[in-house]
Write a protein that holds these residues in place. Structure first.
Motif, PDB file in Angstrom:
ATOM      1  N   THR A  85      -0.015  -1.253  -4.989  1.00  0.00           N
ATOM      2  CA  THR A  85      -0.174  -0.087  -4.822  1.00  0.00           C
ATOM      3  C   THR A  85       0.621   0.914  -5.768  1.00  0.00           C
ATOM      4  OG1 THR A  85       2.075  -0.253  -3.368  1.00  0.00           O
ATOM      5  CG2 THR A  85       0.280  -0.038  -2.245  1.00  0.00           C
ATOM      6  N   ASP A  86       0.247   2.160  -5.750  1.00  0.00           N
ATOM      7  CA  ASP A  86       0.777   2.877  -7.096  1.00  0.00           C
ATOM      8  C   ASP A  86       1.895   3.507  -6.407  1.00  0.00           C
ATOM      9  OD1 ASP A  86      -0.072   4.919  -5.369  1.00  0.00           O
ATOM     10  OD2 ASP A  86      -1.872   5.803  -6.487  1.00  0.00           O
ATOM     11  N   GLU A  87       2.681   4.567  -7.388  1.00  0.00           N
ATOM     12  CA  GLU A  87       3.836   5.029  -7.074  1.00  0.00           C
ATOM     13  C   GLU A  87       3.637   6.043  -5.912  1.00  0.00           C
ATOM     14  OE1 GLU A  87       1.864   5.438  -9.667  1.00  0.00           O
ATOM     15  OE2 GLU A  87       2.597   7.353 -10.821  1.00  0.00           O
ATOM     16  N   PHE A  88       2.563   6.238  -5.461  1.00  0.00           N
ATOM     17  CA  PHE A  88       2.332   7.261  -4.333  1.00  0.00           C
ATOM     18  C   PHE A  88       2.129   6.440  -2.907  1.00  0.00           C
ATOM     19  CE2 PHE A  88       0.658   9.626  -7.846  1.00  0.00           C
ATOM     20  CZ  PHE A  88       1.681  10.379  -8.135  1.00  0.00           C
ATOM     21  N   GLY A  89       2.108   5.150  -3.060  1.00  0.00           N
ATOM     22  CA  GLY A  89       1.646   4.251  -1.885  1.00  0.00           C
ATOM     23  C   GLY A  89       0.407   4.112  -1.730  1.00  0.00           C
ATOM     24  N   ASN A  90      -0.597   4.518  -2.518  1.00  0.00           N
ATOM     25  CA  ASN A  90      -1.944   4.008  -2.375  1.00  0.00           C
ATOM     26  C   ASN A  90      -2.324   2.786  -2.943  1.00  0.00           C
ATOM     27  OD1 ASN A  90      -2.218   6.600  -1.224  1.00  0.00           O
ATOM     28  ND2 ASN A  90      -2.500   7.506  -3.413  1.00  0.00           N
ATOM     29  N   TYR A  91      -3.305   1.987  -2.038  1.00  0.00           N
ATOM     30  CA  TYR A  91      -3.626   0.825  -2.336  1.00  0.00           C
ATOM     31  C   TYR A  91      -4.396   0.779  -3.720  1.00  0.00           C
ATOM     32  CZ  TYR A  91      -2.477  -0.764   2.290  1.00  0.00           C
ATOM     33  OH  TYR A  91      -2.071  -1.177   3.403  1.00  0.00           O
ATOM     34  N   GLU A  92      -4.266   0.097  -4.530  1.00  0.00           N
ATOM     35  CA  GLU A  92      -5.103  -0.134  -5.874  1.00  0.00           C
ATOM     36  C   GLU A  92      -5.974  -1.587  -5.704  1.00  0.00           C
ATOM     37  OE1 GLU A  92      -3.027   0.421  -9.264  1.00  0.00           O
ATOM     38  OE2 GLU A  92      -3.120   2.647  -9.397  1.00  0.00           O
ATOM     39  N   GLY A 112     -12.663  -2.592   0.654  1.00  0.00           N
ATOM     40  CA  GLY A 112     -13.303  -1.275   0.493  1.00  0.00           C
ATOM     41  C   GLY A 112     -12.794  -0.246   1.497  1.00  0.00           C
ATOM     42  N   GLU A 113     -12.398  -0.701   2.692  1.00  0.00           N
ATOM     43  CA  GLU A 113     -11.796   0.473   3.669  1.00  0.00           C
ATOM     44  C   GLU A 113     -10.433   0.568   3.229  1.00  0.00           C
ATOM     45  OE1 GLU A 113     -13.806  -0.529   8.087  1.00  0.00           O
ATOM     46  OE2 GLU A 113     -12.713  -2.174   7.079  1.00  0.00           O
ATOM     47  N   LEU A 114      -9.593  -0.411   2.385  1.00  0.00           N
ATOM     48  CA  LEU A 114      -8.205   0.053   2.431  1.00  0.00           C
ATOM     49  C   LEU A 114      -8.161   0.801   0.757  1.00  0.00           C
ATOM     50  CD1 LEU A 114      -6.539  -3.180   3.386  1.00  0.00           C
ATOM     51  CD2 LEU A 114      -6.453  -0.957   4.440  1.00  0.00           C
ATOM     52  N   LYS A 115      -8.955   0.322  -0.113  1.00  0.00           N
ATOM     53  CA  LYS A 115      -8.739   0.877  -1.382  1.00  0.00           C
ATOM     54  C   LYS A 115      -8.434   2.296  -1.488  1.00  0.00           C
ATOM     55  CE  LYS A 115      -9.671  -0.791  -5.890  1.00  0.00           C
ATOM     56  NZ  LYS A 115     -10.659  -1.676  -6.757  1.00  0.00           N
ATOM     57  N   GLY A 116      -7.524   2.752  -2.154  1.00  0.00           N
ATOM     58  CA  GLY A 116      -7.225   4.060  -2.170  1.00  0.00           C
ATOM     59  C   GLY A 116      -6.551   4.695  -1.158  1.00  0.00           C
ATOM     60  N   LYS A 117      -6.623   4.087   0.083  1.00  0.00           N
ATOM     61  CA  LYS A 117      -5.640   4.753   1.118  1.00  0.00           C
ATOM     62  C   LYS A 117      -4.220   4.455   1.071  1.00  0.00           C
ATOM     63  CE  LYS A 117      -9.377   5.562   3.879  1.00  0.00           C
ATOM     64  NZ  LYS A 117     -10.431   4.626   3.866  1.00  0.00           N
ATOM     65  N   HIS A 118      -3.403   5.119   1.776  1.00  0.00           N
ATOM     66  CA  HIS A 118      -1.983   4.856   1.915  1.00  0.00           C
ATOM     67  C   HIS A 118      -1.524   3.783   2.837  1.00  0.00           C
ATOM     68  CE1 HIS A 118       2.251   6.119   2.067  1.00  0.00           C
ATOM     69  NE2 HIS A 118       1.903   6.472   1.056  1.00  0.00           N
ATOM     70  N   PHE A 119      -1.020   2.921   2.088  1.00  0.00           N
ATOM     71  CA  PHE A 119      -0.487   1.769   2.683  1.00  0.00           C
ATOM     72  C   PHE A 119       0.135   1.921   4.358  1.00  0.00           C
ATOM     73  CE2 PHE A 119       3.751   2.910   1.647  1.00  0.00           C
ATOM     74  CZ  PHE A 119       4.709   2.252   2.458  1.00  0.00           C
ATOM     75  N   THR A 120       0.547   3.035   4.548  1.00  0.00           N
ATOM     76  CA  THR A 120       1.234   3.398   6.007  1.00  0.00           C
ATOM     77  C   THR A 120      -0.035   3.063   7.069  1.00  0.00           C
ATOM     78  OG1 THR A 120       1.114   5.674   5.657  1.00  0.00           O
ATOM     79  CG2 THR A 120       3.322   4.547   5.517  1.00  0.00           C
ATOM     80  N   ILE A 121      -1.162   3.061   6.618  1.00  0.00           N
ATOM     81  CA  ILE A 121      -2.201   2.711   7.549  1.00  0.00           C
ATOM     82  C   ILE A 121      -2.047   1.482   8.681  1.00  0.00           C
ATOM     83  CG2 ILE A 121      -3.998   1.286   5.740  1.00  0.00           C
ATOM     84  CD1 ILE A 121      -6.092   2.651   6.847  1.00  0.00           C
ATOM     85  N   VAL A 122      -1.263   0.578   7.743  1.00  0.00           N
ATOM     86  CA  VAL A 122      -1.004  -0.496   8.615  1.00  0.00           C
ATOM     87  C   VAL A 122       0.408  -0.521   9.248  1.00  0.00           C
ATOM     88  CG1 VAL A 122      -2.647  -2.119   7.269  1.00  0.00           C
ATOM     89  CG2 VAL A 122      -0.271  -2.113   6.557  1.00  0.00           C
ATOM     90  N   ARG A 134      11.172   4.364   1.689  1.00  0.00           N
ATOM     91  CA  ARG A 134      11.728   2.972   1.014  1.00  0.00           C
ATOM     92  C   ARG A 134      10.650   2.901  -0.450  1.00  0.00           C
ATOM     93  NH1 ARG A 134      13.988  -0.699   4.972  1.00  0.00           N
ATOM     94  NH2 ARG A 134      15.619   0.664   5.869  1.00  0.00           N
ATOM     95  N   HIS A 135       9.442   3.061   0.142  1.00  0.00           N
ATOM     96  CA  HIS A 135       8.316   3.119  -0.953  1.00  0.00           C
ATOM     97  C   HIS A 135       9.043   3.482  -2.270  1.00  0.00           C
ATOM     98  CE1 HIS A 135       4.660   2.822  -3.121  1.00  0.00           C
ATOM     99  NE2 HIS A 135       4.352   1.800  -2.600  1.00  0.00           N
ATOM    100  N   SER A 136       9.141   4.876  -2.013  1.00  0.00           N
ATOM    101  CA  SER A 136       9.280   5.715  -3.143  1.00  0.00           C
ATOM    102  C   SER A 136      10.870   5.197  -3.667  1.00  0.00           C
ATOM    103  CB  SER A 136       9.741   7.150  -2.539  1.00  0.00           C
ATOM    104  OG  SER A 136       8.810   7.702  -2.058  1.00  0.00           O
ATOM    105  N   GLU A 137      11.819   4.755  -2.980  1.00  0.00           N
ATOM    106  CA  GLU A 137      13.148   4.429  -3.405  1.00  0.00           C
ATOM    107  C   GLU A 137      12.878   3.111  -4.309  1.00  0.00           C
ATOM    108  OE1 GLU A 137      15.642   6.121   0.473  1.00  0.00           O
ATOM    109  OE2 GLU A 137      15.328   3.769   0.052  1.00  0.00           O
ATOM    110  N   PHE A 138      11.956   2.458  -3.759  1.00  0.00           N
ATOM    111  CA  PHE A 138      11.578   1.175  -4.463  1.00  0.00           C
ATOM    112  C   PHE A 138      11.280   1.291  -6.092  1.00  0.00           C
ATOM    113  CE2 PHE A 138       8.503  -2.030  -5.655  1.00  0.00           C
ATOM    114  CZ  PHE A 138       9.242  -3.395  -5.646  1.00  0.00           C
TER     115      PHE A 138
END
Ligand code: ADP
Length: 755
Positions: free
Chosen positions: A286-293, A308-318, A330-334
């Motif tokens: 994921t990138d610094e914003f939490g989006n799947y790469e 395809g469904e996940l790419k570019g989406k925010h990881f909090t989808i799950v 936590r993701h940002s702190e990380f």
């Protein structure tokens, strides 16, 4: 010719007219020129060859030759100097010739000297400026030529068709191009760009279009050398004006190595990607914003999404709604501290399916130097479910164990008690650490043999035994179990069977007693029967005297009575047992009752040859007290007690009394000075068939039913029988009968009693 800033230009004036030359010299020197004058060509030549002058102002007519001729001569001698030809009107043809020979400009003499000189100065300045620019240009060309030849890339130059923008043949190539593709420069002049491309690698029309619209194009192709080698090439083509026409300058870089590196990199990346993809752990980047790469196959599988469904989406989808904020933070702190704790999280799949995952992460720098988070995810949903089920089941069994009434413990291979339930702790105390079961339960120093046997053969071991621990009887069952990785553990259940054992013992005892009774009863029946049979046989004798016959008949009679008594007792008992006996209370005259008993006592002592015994009867009941009870049962009880008192008393007396006690009972006391009854036997004599002396050699007859019968009858009358006795000191059987008063009498008695 070198020029410099602030430098004055040096001009050589070659003229055959000294006056005019001098005037011109003076005029020009006023301005910024240094002017030398010469009138003969042979003097001029070495000065010019030395390169001392910036410009030659040459008159058409010289003393020794024509100006044009001199110009041709110095040119032939490779002396290059900008030259301005001065000619009179009639010599215009000369001027044209001079220009052809390389003169930069020409001046036409005029009579207006002032105007002429100024004009000359102007022309000279212009020519000098132009020459200087040409010098610069010439130097630039050298520079570019040097670059052209020394550049490590192949360089191609070709014209473009003005209309179609399609390339023409090469007009220039550098040495690198020749060397790389194996053609000579001359051969290249017959080739066009498409002739050195591997067919199909580039689209000439598309490139032409790009050049037309952008003015440049960068594309990859494969050049083919003269000997057929294919060379991966990157071409940077640029449109420019050359000699008034559109031309293309292409710089072609051999990218064979670069391509190989890229190919290797791609292969390595493919390998890496397939490893990551086939990895049994879910991985996402994921990138610094939490989006799947990037997400691998397993990651997709865990959450039921496609990549395809996940790419570019925010990881909090799950991530479940209530945890989205926390995990985003936590993701940002990380990204700031690069630290994450391996932790179990609740997650949610595409179809809302609840998941349990363990996540771990690391920070990486990508090829562009940007930080990315790589998260490793393990699906532990099933394990968690199983664990929960296990915990539940364990809790269930633990609760069951704890609520069991039976003490239970688990011991390990070394017989140490590793678990005990509440009931066990209550009975045997909480086990100290390392306490072994055989020490705690049986006070032994080594395991009991059956525990040892259990250790030897755990799989088939299952043992049940009965043991007495702390005065209680237990049925002990031991079974092999697996407990916390110890597959040689044993579970032992102790069932308290004290009651059952007692009942069993009682039953056994009762069995034994029944046998004893039967033997007894048969004795009690046989004895009188024998007597009856014997004496009736004797009666057959004719010789018998009348007295003898009467005695035998008495004996037969007595035996019959005895037999009848035994039978009565047995029948009475069975009646009581089957609940067929009823109580009929009537008003009992205690005085009469006692005097009747006294008569019976006399008969008994007579019968038992105990006339020496003192018999005392005492009625101590208050006057007017009416005792209401079943008189016949009361008599039956008292007669029995009286009969026993006489039977078990050899000397002394029998004392029968009735009184009213402080607890408002009428008490009949039958007291003797006989053999007495030991303390421990005082309970059992009231039980069926029990006697103090139950041995075969007992002295006294009897069936052991009398007192039991008496007790039962006393209970039926609402009372009880109590005994006070001591061996050799006599016995006092007390029969308690409840009594009901009328009110007035009760009060009188109360008062009496208090007094
Ligand atoms: P039995 O017919 O054997 O006398 P009982 O039930 O009347 O049966 O008495 C049970 C036993 O109690 C007797 O066998 C005797 O051992 C003891 N017993 C009863 N009364 C007396 C007593 N007055 N003195 C001593 N022992 C007695």
């Amino acid at each position: 010719m070198k020029t410099g800033v602030g430098k004055k230009y040096k001009i050589l004036l070659l003229n055959k007219k000294p006056e005019l030359a001098q005037q011109l010299q003076q005029y020009l020197q006023k301005d910024f020129f240094i002017v030398d004058r010469l009138h003969h060509t042979e003097q001029a030549f070495p000065l010019l060859a030395n390169g001392e002058y910036h410009l030659l102002l040459l008159s058409n007519h010289l003393n020794d030759m024509e100006g044009v001729e001199f110009l041709r001569m110095i040119k032939n001698q490779s002396v290059t100097i900008p030259c301005v030809m001065a000619a009179s009107d009639c010599d215009i043809q000369q001027a044209v010739s001079a220009m052809k020979e390389g003169a930069e400009d020409f001046i036409q003499w005029s009579d207006d000297q002032e105007a002429l000189f100024s004009y000359i100065a102007e022309v000279l300045k212009r020519v000098l400026a132009r020459c200087e620019r040409n010098d610069v240009l010439a130097e630039g060309e050298v520079l570019y030529q040097t670059l052209f030849e020394n550049i490590r890339d192949a360089v191609f130059l070709h014209f473009l068709d003005e209309k179609t923008w399609l390339p023409g043949t090469f007009i220039e190539v550098n040495q690198v191009a020749c060397h790389r593709l194996g053609y000579t420069k001359e051969e290249f002049m017959y080739l066009r760009p498409q002739d050195i491309d591997v067919p199909g690698k580039v689209n000439p029309l598309a490139i032409s279009e790009e050049l037309r619209s952008q003015g440049s194009a960068i594309f990859k192709t494969k050049h083919i050398s003269k000997d057929g080698r294919e060379i991966p090439t990157e071409v940077n083509a640029r449109v420019f004006e050359f000699k008034g026409r559109k031309a293309i300058l292409s710089v072609a870089r051999n990218i064979t190595t670069q391509q190989k590196v890229l190919d290797d990199l791609r292969k390595s990346e493919d390998r890496f990607r397939s490893v990551i993809d086939k990895c049994i752990i879910g991985i996402c980047i994921t990138d610094e914003f939490g989006n799947y790469e990037f997400v691998n196959e397993e990651y997709c599988k865990i959450f039921n999404y496609s990549a395809g469904e996940l790419k570019g989406k925010h990881f909090t989808i799950v991530i479940p709604e209530k945890k989205k904020k926390l995990l985003s933070r936590r993701h940002s702190e990380f990204f700031q501290n690069g630290y994450v704790q391996r932790q179990t999280w609740d997650a949610i799949g595409k179809f809302g399916d609840k998941k349990s995952i363990i996540a771990d992460a690391t920070l990486i720098k990508d090829i562009n130097g940007r930080y990315r988070r790589v998260t490793f995810v393990e699906d532990v949903t099933e394990e968690r479910k199983a664990k929960k089920a296990l915990e539940l089941s364990e809790a269930k069994y633990r609760t069951m164990m704890e609520s069991l009434q039976d003490p239970v413990f688990i011991s390990d291979e070394e017989f140490k008690i590793v678990y005990s339930n509440k009931a066990f702790k209550k009975r045997f105390g909480s086990c100290e650490a390392d306490k072994k079961c055989f020490e705690l339960l049986f006070g032994l120093k080594s395991p009991c043999p059956w525990c040892m046997a259990a250790k030897e053969n755990m799989s088939r071991f299952r043992k049940r035994q009965e043991k007495t621990i702390n005065k209680r009887d237990y049925q002990i069952t031991t079974v092999p179990i697996s407990y916390e990785d110890d597959n040689k553990a044993k579970m032992t259940i102790l069932r308290d069977i004290t009651k059952e054992v007692k009942a069993r013992r009682n039953a056994e005892e009762s069995d034994r007693l029944k046998s004893a009774f039967l033997a007894n009863i048969s004795h009690e029946i046989r004895t009188p029967l024998n007597a009856m049979l014997g004496f009736s046989n004797l009666l057959k004798d004719d010789q018998l005297t009348r007295d003898e016959a009467a005695m035998y008949i008495d004996m037969i009679n007595e035996s019959g009575n005895h037999l009848m008594h035994v039978m009565d007792d047995i029948i009475e008992f069975s009646f009581i047992d089957s609940g067929l006996v009823n109580v009929h209370p009537i008003e009992v005259k205690t005085g009469k009752l006692l005097s009747d008993l006294q008569n019976e006592a006399r008969l008994l002592t007579e019968k038992m040859n105990k006339n020496h015994l003192g018999l005392f009867f005492e009625n101590l009941l208050p006057d007017g007290l009416a005792l209401k009870t079943d008189e016949s049962r009361l008599r039956q009880i008292l007669l029995n007690l009286l009969s026993n008192a006489v039977k078990f008393t050899e000397k002394g007396q029998v004392h029968v009394s009735v009184y009213y006690n402080e607890n408002k009972w009428v008490v009949f006391s039958v007291k003797d000075s006989g053999i007495g009854i030991p303390k421990k036997k005082q309970g059992i004599i009231f039980k069926r068939f029990r006697q103090v002396d139950e041995g075969s050699t007992r002295m006294f007859g009897g069936n052991g039913l009398g007192l039991t019968l008496c007790k039962h009858l006393a209970h039926m009358l609402g009372g009880d029988i109590k005994l006070k006795s001591a061996p050799c000191k006599g016995s006092d059987f007390q029969l308690f009968i409840p009594v009901q008063f009328d009110e007035s009498l009760a009060q009188a008695l109360e008062v009496d009693f208090v007094k």
